[in-house]
Design an enzyme around this catalytic site. Structure first.
Site, PDB file in Angstrom:
ATOM      1  N   ASP A  11       0.869  -1.180   0.000  1.00 52.89           N
ATOM      2  CA  ASP A  11       0.000   0.000   0.000  1.00 52.89           C
ATOM      3  C   ASP A  11       0.906   1.230   0.000  1.00 52.89           C
ATOM      4  O   ASP A  11       2.120   1.132   0.190  1.00 52.89           O
ATOM      5  CB  ASP A  11      -0.909  -0.011   1.240  1.00 52.89           C
ATOM      6  CG  ASP A  11      -1.815   1.222   1.317  1.00 52.89           C
ATOM      7  OD1 ASP A  11      -2.416   1.575   0.288  1.00 52.89           O
ATOM      8  OD2 ASP A  11      -1.907   1.838   2.389  1.00 52.89           O
ATOM      9  N   SER A  12       0.280   2.405  -0.142  1.00 53.75           N
ATOM     10  CA  SER A  12       1.059   3.642  -0.074  1.00 53.75           C
ATOM     11  C   SER A  12       1.556   3.907   1.349  1.00 53.75           C
ATOM     12  O   SER A  12       2.469   4.699   1.539  1.00 53.75           O
ATOM     13  CB  SER A  12       0.177   4.811  -0.514  1.00 53.75           C
ATOM     14  OG  SER A  12      -0.932   4.906   0.356  1.00 53.75           O
ATOM     15  N   CYS A  74      -4.482  -1.492  -1.842  1.00 55.16           N
ATOM     16  CA  CYS A  74      -4.600  -0.057  -2.046  1.00 55.16           C
ATOM     17  C   CYS A  74      -5.682   0.159  -3.096  1.00 55.16           C
ATOM     18  O   CYS A  74      -5.542  -0.322  -4.235  1.00 55.16           O
ATOM     19  CB  CYS A  74      -3.246   0.470  -2.541  1.00 55.16           C
ATOM     20  SG  CYS A  74      -3.276   2.197  -3.014  1.00 55.16           S
ATOM     21  N   GLU A 152      -2.661   8.656   8.650  1.00 58.42           N
ATOM     22  CA  GLU A 152      -1.194   8.593   8.700  1.00 58.42           C
ATOM     23  C   GLU A 152      -0.661   9.381   9.904  1.00 58.42           C
ATOM     24  O   GLU A 152       0.385   9.070  10.454  1.00 58.42           O
ATOM     25  CB  GLU A 152      -0.586   9.129   7.395  1.00 58.42           C
ATOM     26  CG  GLU A 152      -0.837   8.245   6.173  1.00 58.42           C
ATOM     27  CD  GLU A 152      -0.024   6.931   6.168  1.00 58.42           C
ATOM     28  OE1 GLU A 152       1.121   6.922   6.648  1.00 58.42           O
ATOM     29  OE2 GLU A 152      -0.579   5.915   5.694  1.00 58.42           O
ATOM     30  N   CYS A 186     -11.018   2.919   0.072  1.00 56.82           N
ATOM     31  CA  CYS A 186      -9.594   3.154   0.312  1.00 56.82           C
ATOM     32  C   CYS A 186      -9.257   2.341   1.561  1.00 56.82           C
ATOM     33  O   CYS A 186     -10.022   2.361   2.538  1.00 56.82           O
ATOM     34  CB  CYS A 186      -9.355   4.642   0.558  1.00 56.82           C
ATOM     35  SG  CYS A 186      -7.738   5.016   1.269  1.00 56.82           S
ATOM     36  N   HIS A 188      -7.237   2.743   3.829  1.00 55.32           N
ATOM     37  CA  HIS A 188      -7.029   3.513   5.068  1.00 55.32           C
ATOM     38  C   HIS A 188      -8.347   3.697   5.841  1.00 55.32           C
ATOM     39  O   HIS A 188      -8.334   3.893   7.052  1.00 55.32           O
ATOM     40  CB  HIS A 188      -6.490   4.919   4.762  1.00 55.32           C
ATOM     41  CG  HIS A 188      -5.013   4.991   4.502  1.00 55.32           C
ATOM     42  ND1 HIS A 188      -4.426   4.488   3.375  1.00 55.32           N
ATOM     43  CD2 HIS A 188      -4.000   5.529   5.242  1.00 55.32           C
ATOM     44  CE1 HIS A 188      -3.120   4.720   3.410  1.00 55.32           C
ATOM     45  NE2 HIS A 188      -2.834   5.347   4.537  1.00 55.32           N
TER      46      HIS A 188
HETATM   47  N1  DGL Z   1      -4.744   3.206   1.046  1.00 50.11           N
HETATM   48  C1  DGL Z   1      -4.738   3.628  -0.297  1.00 50.11           C
HETATM   49  C2  DGL Z   1      -6.006   3.381  -1.018  1.00 50.11           C
HETATM   50  O1  DGL Z   1      -6.629   2.389  -0.693  1.00 50.11           O
HETATM   51  C3  DGL Z   1      -3.973   4.842  -0.663  1.00 50.11           C
HETATM   52  C4  DGL Z   1      -4.372   6.147  -0.133  1.00 50.11           C
HETATM   53  C5  DGL Z   1      -3.415   7.213  -0.606  1.00 50.11           C
HETATM   54  O2  DGL Z   1      -2.217   6.984  -0.538  1.00 50.11           O
HETATM   55  O3  DGL Z   1      -3.887   8.264  -1.030  1.00 50.11           O
HETATM   56  O4  DGL Z   1      -6.403   4.084  -1.900  1.00 50.11           O
END
Ligand code: DGL
Length: 271
Positions: A11-12, A74, A152, A186, A188
């Site tokens: 993931d990011s 992600c 984050e 997402c 997150h």
């Molecule tokens: N967790 C990621 C997603 O599902 C990335 C969020 C990001 O880095 O902007 O999109």
């Protein structure tokens, strides 16, 4: 025949840990190698070309760890770069398609919401897949760009005024369109699910993409005789920036499944 190589997840940043959490509960004996690109998060506000370039580098890193399968944990990468993942030399799983199936199975009033990063929502991928499965569905989609920085930063408590205020503002269209099911598009966002649930008056079913993809991966490994045998379910984490924030949030999220000794900073340029 057993396959004792680890499952690769990327993931990011921290978001993919919500997928790791679901994998741990379904497949506790599988080893996992996780890469969080914390040096370049967020992905969701960047261009399609940049996200695709990052995805290639992340996948190359996981392949260098000899993983047996890769999960793009992600929503952003899954939405704009899954054609690249599909060409990898190991099985590839993205998080979007499974979540669309779950949403269609769950909705009663056929009004489905999707929230995600700007790149994910602009790709229209969730909406397209939902309408293929349920043409009469009404889909309301909106991006919630501030959610990723909040997570984050470690701001995700359900009673945090900033989190609740931000969620209230972003989720107004979901209340207005009376969705009964909302895809957290997402990875997150499940970290904010208690606050999101509160803002939606506990009336909307939340779809966690991690749950859907973990189930598909478990089935795939079983059907293809690729489950490990005798592994201890070790998780190793790699990040591309200093590990501090990652370590704090990962220990809250994964609890006993997280060992901070197993977080290492790596430089993707040195591959
Ligand atoms: N967790 C990621 C997603 O599902 C990335 C969020 C990001 O880095 O902007 O999109």
């Amino acid at each position: 025949m057993a396959d004792n190589r680890a499952i690769g997840v990327f993931d990011s940043g921290l978001g993919g840990l919500t997928v790791v959490k679901e994998l741990r509960s379904l497949l506790p004996d599988e080893d996992i190698v996780y890469f969080g690109d914390t040096g370049r998060v967020p992905y969701g506000t960047k261009s399609r070309e940049t996200i695709r370039k990052y995805a290639v580098e992340d996948e190359k890193f996981l392949l260098s760890k000899n993983v047996k399968l890769i999960i793009a944990a992600c929503g952003t990468v899954s939405s704009v770069a899954s054609d690249i993942g599909a060409k990898l030399p190991v099985p590839y799983f993205e998080v979007v398609s499974h979540s669309a199936v779950s949403a269609v199975n769950e909705t009663k009033n056929k009004k489905i919401g999707v929230i995600g990063t700007a790149a994910t929502v602009n790709s229209g991928m969730h909406k397209k897949l939902i309408l293929e499965l349920l043409p009469e569905a009404e889909v309301t989609a909106c991006s919630c760009s501030m959610f990723v920085p909040l997570v984050e930063e470690g701001w995700f408590a359900e009673d945090d005024a900033v989190v609740l205020g931000t969620a209230g503002r972003y989720l107004k269209p979901m209340l207005e369109s009376n969705v009964d099911t909302l895809i957290l598009g997402c990875t997150h966002y499940p970290i904010l699910s208690e606050a999101i649930d509160k803002v939606l008056n506990h009336k909307v079913r939340l779809i966690n993409m991690g749950t859907s993809v973990a189930l598909s991966v478990a089935n795939y490994l079983k059907e293809n005789d690729m489950l490990s045998e005798g592994n201890k379910g070790e998780c190793t984490f790699y990040v591309s920036d200093k590990p501090d924030n990652f370590t704090n949030t990962a220990s809250i999220l994964l609890g006993n499944d997280f060992d901070e000794q197993k977080v290492e900073q790596v430089d993707l340029n040195s591959l």
